[in-house]
Enzyme design. Structure first.
Site, PDB file in Angstrom:
ATOM      1  CG  ASP A  47      -0.288  36.140  33.619  1.00 60.79           C
ATOM      2  OD1 ASP A  47       0.008  34.948  33.362  1.00 60.79           O
ATOM      3  OD2 ASP A  47      -0.899  36.875  32.829  1.00 60.79           O
ATOM      4  CG  HIS A 250       2.817  11.344  52.363  1.00 59.60           C
ATOM      5  ND1 HIS A 250       3.566  12.055  53.265  1.00 59.60           N
ATOM      6  CD2 HIS A 250       1.733  10.907  53.059  1.00 59.60           C
ATOM      7  CE1 HIS A 250       2.960  12.045  54.444  1.00 59.60           C
ATOM      8  NE2 HIS A 250       1.850  11.365  54.349  1.00 59.60           N
ATOM      9  CG  ASP A 267      -5.456   8.705  51.805  1.00 59.67           C
ATOM     10  OD1 ASP A 267      -6.479   9.422  51.885  1.00 59.67           O
ATOM     11  OD2 ASP A 267      -4.588   8.655  52.706  1.00 59.67           O
ATOM     12  CG  ASP A 278      -8.199  11.627  55.206  1.00 61.27           C
ATOM     13  OD1 ASP A 278      -7.844  10.996  54.191  1.00 61.27           O
ATOM     14  OD2 ASP A 278      -7.446  11.854  56.172  1.00 61.27           O
ATOM     15  CG  HIS A 357       0.421   5.680  59.218  1.00 60.63           C
ATOM     16  ND1 HIS A 357      -0.858   5.523  59.688  1.00 60.63           N
ATOM     17  CD2 HIS A 357       0.514   4.870  58.126  1.00 60.63           C
ATOM     18  CE1 HIS A 357      -1.512   4.678  58.915  1.00 60.63           C
ATOM     19  NE2 HIS A 357      -0.701   4.251  57.965  1.00 60.63           N
ATOM     20  CG  HIS A 361      -5.489  13.002  60.772  1.00 61.16           C
ATOM     21  ND1 HIS A 361      -6.477  13.699  60.135  1.00 61.16           N
ATOM     22  CD2 HIS A 361      -5.129  12.005  59.903  1.00 61.16           C
ATOM     23  CE1 HIS A 361      -6.684  13.177  58.925  1.00 61.16           C
ATOM     24  NE2 HIS A 361      -5.891  12.138  58.764  1.00 61.16           N
ATOM     25  CG  HIS A 368      -3.168  16.022  58.603  1.00 63.07           C
ATOM     26  ND1 HIS A 368      -1.912  15.832  58.088  1.00 63.07           N
ATOM     27  CD2 HIS A 368      -3.859  14.904  58.261  1.00 63.07           C
ATOM     28  CE1 HIS A 368      -1.849  14.661  57.464  1.00 63.07           C
ATOM     29  NE2 HIS A 368      -3.024  14.082  57.552  1.00 63.07           N
ATOM     30  CD  GLU A 391      -5.245   8.141  58.540  1.00 58.86           C
ATOM     31  OE1 GLU A 391      -4.584   7.882  57.522  1.00 58.86           O
ATOM     32  OE2 GLU A 391      -5.596   9.298  58.856  1.00 58.86           O
ATOM     33  CE1 TYR A 395       0.269   1.765  54.021  1.00 62.04           C
ATOM     34  CE2 TYR A 395       0.935   1.766  56.342  1.00 62.04           C
ATOM     35  CZ  TYR A 395       0.066   2.170  55.345  1.00 62.04           C
ATOM     36  OH  TYR A 395      -1.016   2.959  55.667  1.00 62.04           O
ATOM     37  NE  ARG A 412      -3.699   5.629  54.409  1.00 58.52           N
ATOM     38  CZ  ARG A 412      -2.660   5.653  53.586  1.00 58.52           C
ATOM     39  NH1 ARG A 412      -1.580   4.935  53.843  1.00 58.52           N
ATOM     40  NH2 ARG A 412      -2.671   6.413  52.506  1.00 58.52           N
ATOM     41  CD  GLU A 414      -7.821   8.377  56.135  1.00 53.31           C
ATOM     42  OE1 GLU A 414      -7.328   8.260  54.995  1.00 53.31           O
ATOM     43  OE2 GLU A 414      -7.527   9.310  56.909  1.00 53.31           O
TER      44      GLU A 414
HETATM   45  N1  GLY Z   1      -4.829  11.743  53.463  1.00 52.70           N
HETATM   46  C1  GLY Z   1      -4.018  12.170  54.511  1.00 52.70           C
HETATM   47  C2  GLY Z   1      -4.159  11.309  55.683  1.00 52.70           C
HETATM   48  O1  GLY Z   1      -4.763  10.261  55.594  1.00 52.70           O
HETATM   49  O2  GLY Z   1      -3.752  11.634  56.755  1.00 52.70           O
HETATM   50 MN    MN Z   2      -6.105  10.673  57.234  1.00 56.34          MN
HETATM   51 MN    MN Z   3      -6.181   9.800  54.058  1.00 59.69          MN
END
Ligand code: GLY
Ligand code: MN
Ligand code: MN
Length: 448
Positions: A47, A250, A267, A278, A357, A361, A368, A391, A395, A412, A414
């Site tokens: 529950d 991820h 991140d 983000d 990547h 975005h 996103h 970003e 890697y 990264r 961002e």
């Molecule tokens: N944290 C998700 C991205 O950077 O797209």
């Molecule tokens: Mn992002």
């Molecule tokens: Mn991010």
């Protein structure tokens, strides 16, 4: 039970203005009725439920955060805005907290009418009768889809009384996505605050990091900073990835002990009043970049600068990505991670081994966020009021032909950018980013 004191009183003007704009768009496209439900509550086990988060489209139009609520908008000569929500219930409120109830909600959230959610099934067919178009968002929640279709069928069942059911069903999200892409002043103010909270959380994380601590200890610092500043949730699961974990895009286990000489990639961003931030920062666990770490870091930072320089009204969506890729590809050639000519590397996409990547975005209520990236088959032009992330990353997994000095380095960087008339504004730069600024901050924490 009285309404709880609001920590930040909600100005309902922008929500009503959005409903009016949507109604205008609907009227221009033939009229009809829009029905939007908020998100269902989701059981976690037995529950216990997952923390409740409203549906973004629903919130965008209503400002209402209780579950079990539906907005109905009737376009036409006499447009009308209706809210269905939970009834007040003393017993339920003792156990589970305050509910506005239709009467207070109508007034507080600026609707023309409000009804209890238990009346929805009975009233929906009347709203849909003799309307040309049903605007809704199907495919997100099966149970909701079934209820909408049942309402449509109920109108169809009345055909012999002369009532005409909607003859087309349109996805209201297409129009809302377009509206959501352009942030109004209220939204930008919240996003700037969210960005500041997240940037401060990253500073706190840098100060707390040292060899021997666990990734989750740093995650705890982030969550503390988010919540202590009034943010309701993390906007997404925080990535706190040390050493080789930074090469897992991820990675969310966040359970490894950090080792001297490694980098830590974080991140993480908070959600404030329904809006995401983000941010990614990458920094040395011991406060000092090693030679190869610094070389790759400066390269990713240069790629971010190049991407940023392409953000302005009129530039197309892919320009920042193309600029970042070109800088990264050249840098990877210079460092001996790639071979051949720049043109060849770009044409064959060899850089994807290290940068797989995209460079950003849309950002908004969802991390996103809503909005098309192409229009009529071409990358869409950036316009004032859009918000996007920038970003780039790099890697390096161990492998043939990869100089060992770079193995397991994942970086990264961002930031969140608002497109302005003059170009762009980074709203997350309070989080230290240059090598000098990062090392200086970490010296404050007693490093190096
Ligand atoms: N944290 C998700 C991205 O950077 O797209
Ligand atoms: Mn992002
Ligand atoms: Mn991010």
């Amino acid at each position: 039970m009285n309404a709880p004191t609001e920590s930040r009183p909600l100005d309902i003007t922008p929500f009503r203005a959005r409903r009016e704009r949507l109604l205008e768009r609907m009227a221009a496209a033939g009229g009809g009725v829009a029905i939007l439900a908020t998100a269902p509550e989701r059981p976690r086990n037995r529950d216990a439920h997952y923390p409740y988060r409203h549906d973004s489209y629903f919130y965008y139009l209503s400002g209402f955060t209780e579950p079990e609520a539906v907005v109905v908008l009737v376009a036409g000569e006499q447009p009308s805005q209706i809210l269905f929500c939970r009834q007040r219930d003393e017993e339920q409120e003792i156990w589970n907290g305050y509910r506005h109830g239709p009467e207070a909600a109508r007034e507080r959230f600026g609707f023309d009418e409000a009804w209890t959610i238990g009346d929805l099934e009975r009233r929906l067919p009347d709203f849909l009768a003799n309307q040309p178009v049903l605007w809704c968002g199907l495919g997100y929640d099966n149970e909701w889809d079934t209820r909408v279709i049942a309402a449509l069928n109920a109108v169809r069942d009345k055909a012999r009384t002369g009532i005409i059911p909607p003859h087309s069903v349109r996805d209201v999200r297409a129009d809302l996505d377009e509206m959501r892409l352009f942030k109004d002043d209220t939204e930008l103010a919240i996003m700037r605050r969210a960005a500041k909270i997240s940037a401060e959380a990253h500073r706190r994380a840098m100060l707390a990091t040292r060899p021997g601590r666990f990734e989750y200890e740093i995650e705890a610092e982030l969550l503390h900073a988010f919540r202590a500043a009034g943010s309701q949730f993390p906007a997404y699961t925080s990535i706190v990835a040390s050493g080789a974990n930074a090469c897992v895009l991820h990675y969310v286990e966040n359970d490894r002990r950090m080792i001297d000489g490694e980098l830590l990639l974080i991140d993480a961003g908070c959600e404030l009043d329904g809006y995401a931030s983000d941010i990614t920062r990458t920094f040395p666990v011991n406060g000092r970049f090693s030679g190869p770490q610094r070389e790759l870091y400066e390269l990713v930072l240069a790629a971010q600068h190049a991407a940023r320089a392409e953000i302005r009204p009129g530039a197309h969506w892919n320009q920042p990505h193309e600029a970042a890729v070109e800088v990264l590809a050249q840098g990877l050639l210079d460092l001996g991670l790639l071979e051949g000519s720049l043109d060849g590397v770009l044409e064959r996409g060899d850089y994807r081994r290290f940068y797989m990547h995209r460079t950003g975005h849309w950002l908004g209520m969802d991390v996103h966020d809503a909005g098309e990236y192409k229009v009529g088959g071409a990358w869409r032009a950036l316009e004032e009021g859009m918000v996007l992330t920038v970003e780039p990353g790099c890697y390096v997994r161990p492998g043939e032909g990869v100089p060992e000095a770079f193995w397991n380095i994942g970086i990264r960087i961002e930031d969140d950018a608002v497109v302005t008339a003059a170009g762009c504004e980074f709203i997350t730069e309070d989080a230290p980013k240059s090598v000098a600024d990062i090392e200086a901050l970490m010296r404050e924490a007693g490093h190096g």
